[in-house]
Design a protein around this motif. Structure first.
Motif, PDB file in Angstrom:
ATOM      1  N   LEU A  33       0.866  -1.222  -0.088  1.00 57.18           N
ATOM      2  CA  LEU A  33       0.115  -0.135   0.109  1.00 57.18           C
ATOM      3  C   LEU A  33       0.968   1.243  -0.156  1.00 57.18           C
ATOM      4  O   LEU A  33       1.727   1.323   0.978  1.00 57.18           O
ATOM      5  N   ARG A  34       0.560   1.931  -0.937  1.00 60.40           N
ATOM      6  CA  ARG A  34       1.348   3.445  -0.963  1.00 60.40           C
ATOM      7  C   ARG A  34       0.221   4.459  -0.798  1.00 60.40           C
ATOM      8  O   ARG A  34      -0.787   4.447  -1.669  1.00 60.40           O
ATOM      9  N   ILE A  35       0.445   5.226   0.117  1.00 58.39           N
ATOM     10  CA  ILE A  35      -0.769   6.247   0.318  1.00 58.39           C
ATOM     11  C   ILE A  35       0.202   7.546   1.099  1.00 58.39           C
ATOM     12  O   ILE A  35       1.066   7.499   1.917  1.00 58.39           O
ATOM     13  N   ASP A  36      -0.511   8.723   1.024  1.00 57.42           N
ATOM     14  CA  ASP A  36       0.108   9.889   1.709  1.00 57.42           C
ATOM     15  C   ASP A  36      -0.237   9.654   3.038  1.00 57.42           C
ATOM     16  O   ASP A  36      -1.280   9.258   3.659  1.00 57.42           O
ATOM     17  N   PRO A  37       0.953   9.832   3.949  1.00 64.11           N
ATOM     18  CA  PRO A  37       0.632   9.685   5.394  1.00 64.11           C
ATOM     19  C   PRO A  37      -0.417  10.315   5.931  1.00 64.11           C
ATOM     20  O   PRO A  37      -1.060  10.128   7.073  1.00 64.11           O
ATOM     21  N   GLN A  38      -0.809  11.540   5.353  1.00 64.20           N
ATOM     22  CA  GLN A  38      -1.878  12.474   5.857  1.00 64.20           C
ATOM     23  C   GLN A  38      -3.227  11.777   5.717  1.00 64.20           C
ATOM     24  O   GLN A  38      -4.360  12.018   6.517  1.00 64.20           O
ATOM     25  N   ASP A  39      -3.245  10.544   4.654  1.00 66.03           N
ATOM     26  CA  ASP A  39      -4.385  10.051   4.543  1.00 66.03           C
ATOM     27  C   ASP A  39      -4.495   8.497   5.202  1.00 66.03           C
ATOM     28  O   ASP A  39      -5.217   7.546   5.174  1.00 66.03           O
ATOM     29  N   LEU A  40      -3.628   8.277   6.349  1.00 67.44           N
ATOM     30  CA  LEU A  40      -3.551   7.211   6.914  1.00 67.44           C
ATOM     31  C   LEU A  40      -4.804   6.688   7.748  1.00 67.44           C
ATOM     32  O   LEU A  40      -5.050   5.552   7.765  1.00 67.44           O
ATOM     33  N   ALA A  41      -5.602   7.653   8.352  1.00 76.00           N
ATOM     34  CA  ALA A  41      -6.779   7.487   9.156  1.00 76.00           C
ATOM     35  C   ALA A  41      -7.895   6.610   8.156  1.00 76.00           C
ATOM     36  O   ALA A  41      -8.511   5.928   8.304  1.00 76.00           O
ATOM     37  N   LEU A 101      -2.925   0.149  -4.053  1.00 76.04           N
ATOM     38  CA  LEU A 101      -2.685  -0.953  -3.410  1.00 76.04           C
ATOM     39  C   LEU A 101      -2.446  -2.117  -4.486  1.00 76.04           C
ATOM     40  O   LEU A 101      -3.239  -2.158  -5.448  1.00 76.04           O
ATOM     41  N   VAL A 102      -1.155  -2.775  -4.467  1.00 80.22           N
ATOM     42  CA  VAL A 102      -0.689  -3.920  -5.336  1.00 80.22           C
ATOM     43  C   VAL A 102      -0.878  -5.219  -4.676  1.00 80.22           C
ATOM     44  O   VAL A 102      -0.323  -5.393  -3.444  1.00 80.22           O
ATOM     45  N   ASP A 103      -1.590  -6.036  -5.294  1.00 81.70           N
ATOM     46  CA  ASP A 103      -1.617  -7.469  -4.526  1.00 81.70           C
ATOM     47  C   ASP A 103      -0.224  -8.011  -5.284  1.00 81.70           C
ATOM     48  O   ASP A 103       0.246  -8.284  -6.229  1.00 81.70           O
ATOM     49  N   VAL A 104       0.617  -8.474  -4.048  1.00 79.55           N
ATOM     50  CA  VAL A 104       1.721  -9.132  -4.261  1.00 79.55           C
ATOM     51  C   VAL A 104       1.811 -10.731  -3.873  1.00 79.55           C
ATOM     52  O   VAL A 104       2.838 -11.378  -3.535  1.00 79.55           O
ATOM     53  N   GLY A 105       0.666 -10.991  -3.442  1.00 76.05           N
ATOM     54  CA  GLY A 105       0.658 -12.448  -3.183  1.00 76.05           C
ATOM     55  C   GLY A 105       1.010 -13.498  -3.685  1.00 76.05           C
ATOM     56  O   GLY A 105       1.570 -14.579  -3.389  1.00 76.05           O
ATOM     57  N   GLN A 106       1.023 -13.396  -5.312  1.00 76.76           N
ATOM     58  CA  GLN A 106       1.900 -14.346  -6.051  1.00 76.76           C
ATOM     59  C   GLN A 106       3.444 -14.084  -6.133  1.00 76.76           C
ATOM     60  O   GLN A 106       4.027 -14.907  -6.643  1.00 76.76           O
ATOM     61  N   ARG A 107       3.916 -12.923  -5.629  1.00 72.14           N
ATOM     62  CA  ARG A 107       5.263 -12.607  -5.817  1.00 72.14           C
ATOM     63  C   ARG A 107       6.004 -12.995  -4.432  1.00 72.14           C
ATOM     64  O   ARG A 107       6.982 -13.687  -4.657  1.00 72.14           O
ATOM     65  N   ASP A 108       5.314 -12.953  -3.500  1.00 71.55           N
ATOM     66  CA  ASP A 108       5.986 -13.136  -2.060  1.00 71.55           C
ATOM     67  C   ASP A 108       5.563 -14.323  -1.289  1.00 71.55           C
ATOM     68  O   ASP A 108       4.433 -15.000  -1.631  1.00 71.55           O
TER      69      ASP A 108
END
Length: 185
Positions: A33-41, A101-108
């Motif tokens: 997940l990449r998101i601006d920390p201001q939008d963490l809530a 939001l990137v699904d990395v379930g098949q990568r990791d």
């Protein structure tokens, strides 16, 4: 249940009484997940629990794990049956809050490293002082030149998240280290 393509399916390294055991972690949903920390809530509300606000922070509960691995980056783990609901919830959030939001379930894949000498085993191939890593924390690091996400879940319990393509290498490296520890080398 592990998929048949899982690179560590059927493996386990333990013995009684082993100083260190390694085992594959069950398949699960994994996301970056990449998101601006201001939008963490807003992201925390969608995730269903507070996301850690500081790098290295780790929050776990109800089968979900979230660790902050960068200024605006979180690694999320959840039970596999919850994957579609998580993806839908974050897709709905995108209308109001820009994020990725990137699904990395098949990568990791995950490897559990447990036992009284777990930190020693990891220290053999990780450059920073494992003993100083707080319980309930996570970080991105290298294990013998392979990038991993390392989670410290307890005093003697760690979890490695590693790309499928490096899983076999990391497994064999840890297996060799565990054998040396058992032999007292």
């Amino acid at each position: 249940m592990m998929h048949t393509h899982h690179p560590l399916a059927g493996r386990a390294l333990s013995g009684a009484p082993a100083r260190v055991t390694i085992r594959p972690v069950e398949d699960c949903a994994r996301f970056m997940l990449r998101i601006d920390p201001q939008d963490l809530a807003a992201a925390s509300k969608v995730w269903g629990a507070g996301l850690p606000p500081t790098i290295g922070g780790l929050v776990s509960g109800s089968g979900r794990v979230a660790t902050c691995i960068g200024p605006d980056e979180w690694y999320l783990i959840a039970p596999l049956p919850e994957q579609a609901a998580i993806e839908s919830a974050f897709a709905a959030l995108y209308a109001a809050t820009i994020h990725s939001l990137v699904d990395v379930g098949q990568r990791d894949v995950g490897i559990a490293v447990e036992g009284p000498d777990a930190a020693l085993a990891l220290q053999a191939s990780i450059a920073f002082e494992i003993a100083t890593m707080p319980i309930g924390s996570g970080c991105r690091t290298l294990i013998d030149r392979a990038q991993i996400i390392l989670l410290r879940e307890g005093q003697d319990r760690f979890r490695i998240e590693v790309w499928n393509s490096f899983a076999d290498h990391v497994w064999h490296l840890l297996a060799g280290i565990c054998q040396e520890i058992e032999l007292g080398v």
